[in-house]
Write an enzyme that holds these catalytic residues in place. Structure first.
Site, PDB file in Angstrom:
ATOM      1  CD  GLU A  73      -2.242   1.259   2.982  1.00  0.00           C
ATOM      2  OE1 GLU A  73      -1.576   0.793   3.931  1.00  0.00           O
ATOM      3  OE2 GLU A  73      -3.358   1.779   3.127  1.00  0.00           O
TER       4      GLU A  73
ATOM      5  CG  ASN B 282      -4.839   3.994   0.443  1.00  0.00           C
ATOM      6  OD1 ASN B 282      -4.114   3.462  -0.375  1.00  0.00           O
ATOM      7  ND2 ASN B 282      -4.651   3.913   1.751  1.00  0.00           N
TER       8      ASN B 282
ATOM      9  CE  LYS C 196      -7.048   1.158   3.849  1.00  0.00           C
ATOM     10  NZ  LYS C 196      -5.780   1.634   4.467  1.00  0.00           N
TER      11      LYS C 196
ATOM     12  CD  GLU D  90      -5.367   4.654   5.795  1.00  0.00           C
ATOM     13  OE1 GLU D  90      -5.936   4.387   4.730  1.00  0.00           O
ATOM     14  OE2 GLU D  90      -4.868   3.794   6.541  1.00  0.00           O
TER      15      GLU D  90
ATOM     16  CB  CYS E 140      -3.833  -1.594   4.595  1.00  0.00           C
ATOM     17  SG  CYS E 140      -3.097  -1.629   6.244  1.00  0.00           S
TER      18      CYS E 140
ATOM     19  CG  ASN F  99       2.017   1.617   4.680  1.00  0.00           C
ATOM     20  OD1 ASN F  99       3.128   2.141   4.733  1.00  0.00           O
ATOM     21  ND2 ASN F  99       1.428   1.329   3.537  1.00  0.00           N
TER      22      ASN F  99
END
Ligand code: CDT
Length: 301
Positions: free
Chosen positions: A46, A106, A123, A142, A168, A193
């Site tokens: 990611e 993302n 994402k 995020e 993730c 991550n």
């Protein structure tokens, strides 16, 4: 047999000051190792091109946007696509995407073995928070910098295999795998991550975090009879540790390859996609065994 030699290309730490070009050189070195080991598909983490910038609180949107890519491929990443084309190795990696309409996602992309992008995923499950949180040991913003993905969980048929992606935190949600499982997915690739420690819970360290990460990927693989390849960005980024633990999981849920360290490291496994067939036609034959009349609550608020 439908075999794909898959490489999981774990990246070590990327510092805030590292340029895209520096990181791409490291990715190319991993791709060269992958070429020497006969890989046909290589999975990167990611947000592979930069440090994990959502740990930094920023108020100036112009500064935020410096972490995003406006097009893919772009000048910095083109060598990855050229390598893919020249050596017949499909690649997938994550990056922060800024669309022409101004949306921030993302994102990860997947290429075929000719270096053409054939799939894009944005994402869906964004962890963390929007505002600076004084209650945490470090930030995870995020929800401040990204919008939830708008593409669902698509799959693509390539290399004679049904392939899907997630990113993730998505790996912790059974719905992620099941939505792709219902499309017959045989290979789920994902990058992550994951901080080595919990910013909100003292005492939850790396061992527990690695356990939860594997637990989710092994369950997702088994319950959907699919390969899962999960690849970390690891190491200490400007003082903040990220865990490693990249794995390749087979459709029975067994880990067949695991990274040893927290630096740039390639794990490789020859993955037989036909190993998915048994689970998909027996215990996890969804058409025969699911009881959807009892699942309605899952999609209600
Ligand atoms: N990148 C990412 O999604 N990381 C999360 C950390 C959760 S803690 C806010 C993860 O699920 O690994």
């Amino acid at each position: 047999m439908r075999e794909i030699v898959i490489g999981g290309a774990q990246l070590g730490a990327i510092q805030k000051s590292d340029s895209r070009e520096t990181v791409v050189r490291r990715m190319l070195a991993l791709l060269e190792q992958a070429r020497q080991q006969g890989c046909e598909l290589v999975v990167f983490p990611e947000l592979a091109l930069t440090t994990f910038f959502p740990r930094w609180y920023m108020e100036d949107q112009r500064e935020v946007d410096t972490w995003f890519e406006r097009e893919m491929p772009n000048e910095a990443t083109r060598p990855l696509f050229d390598f893919s084309r020249e050596h017949g190795i499909a690649i997938t990696f994550g990056y922060a995407e800024l669309t022409p309409e101004g949306h921030h996602y993302n994102t990860s992309v997947l290429t075929d073995r000719q270096g053409n992008i054939i799939g894009k995923y944005r994402k869906v499950h964004l962890p963390g928070h929007v505002e600076f949180d004084t209650g945490r040991d470090f930030q995870h913003l995020e929800k401040r910098y990204f919008e939830p993905g708008d593409l669902g969980f698509p799959t693509w048929e390539n290399q004679d295999t049904v392939i899907g992606m997630c990113i993730c935190n998505d790996r912790r949600w059974p719905e992620t795998y099941r939505v792709m499982g219902l499309q017959g997915v045989e290979l789920v690739t994902l990058g992550y991550n994951t901080p080595s420690i919990n910013s909100q819970k003292r005492g939850e360290g790396e061992q527990q975090r690695l356990f939860h990460s594997e637990l989710c990927m092994q369950a997702g693989a088994y319950q959907n009879a699919t390969w899962v390849v999960g690849v970390a960005k690891a190491g200490v980024e400007d003082g903040f540790p990220l865990m490693g633990g990249s794995v390749i999981v087979d459709p029975n849920g067994f880990v067949v390859a695991r990274a040893k360290g927290q630096d740039d490291e390639l794990i490789v496994h020859r993955c037989d996609m036909d190993l998915c067939n048994f689970g998909k036609t027996t215990i996890f034959d969804f058409a025969r065994h699911r009881r959807i009349e009892h699942y309605g609550i899952i999609t209600r608020q």
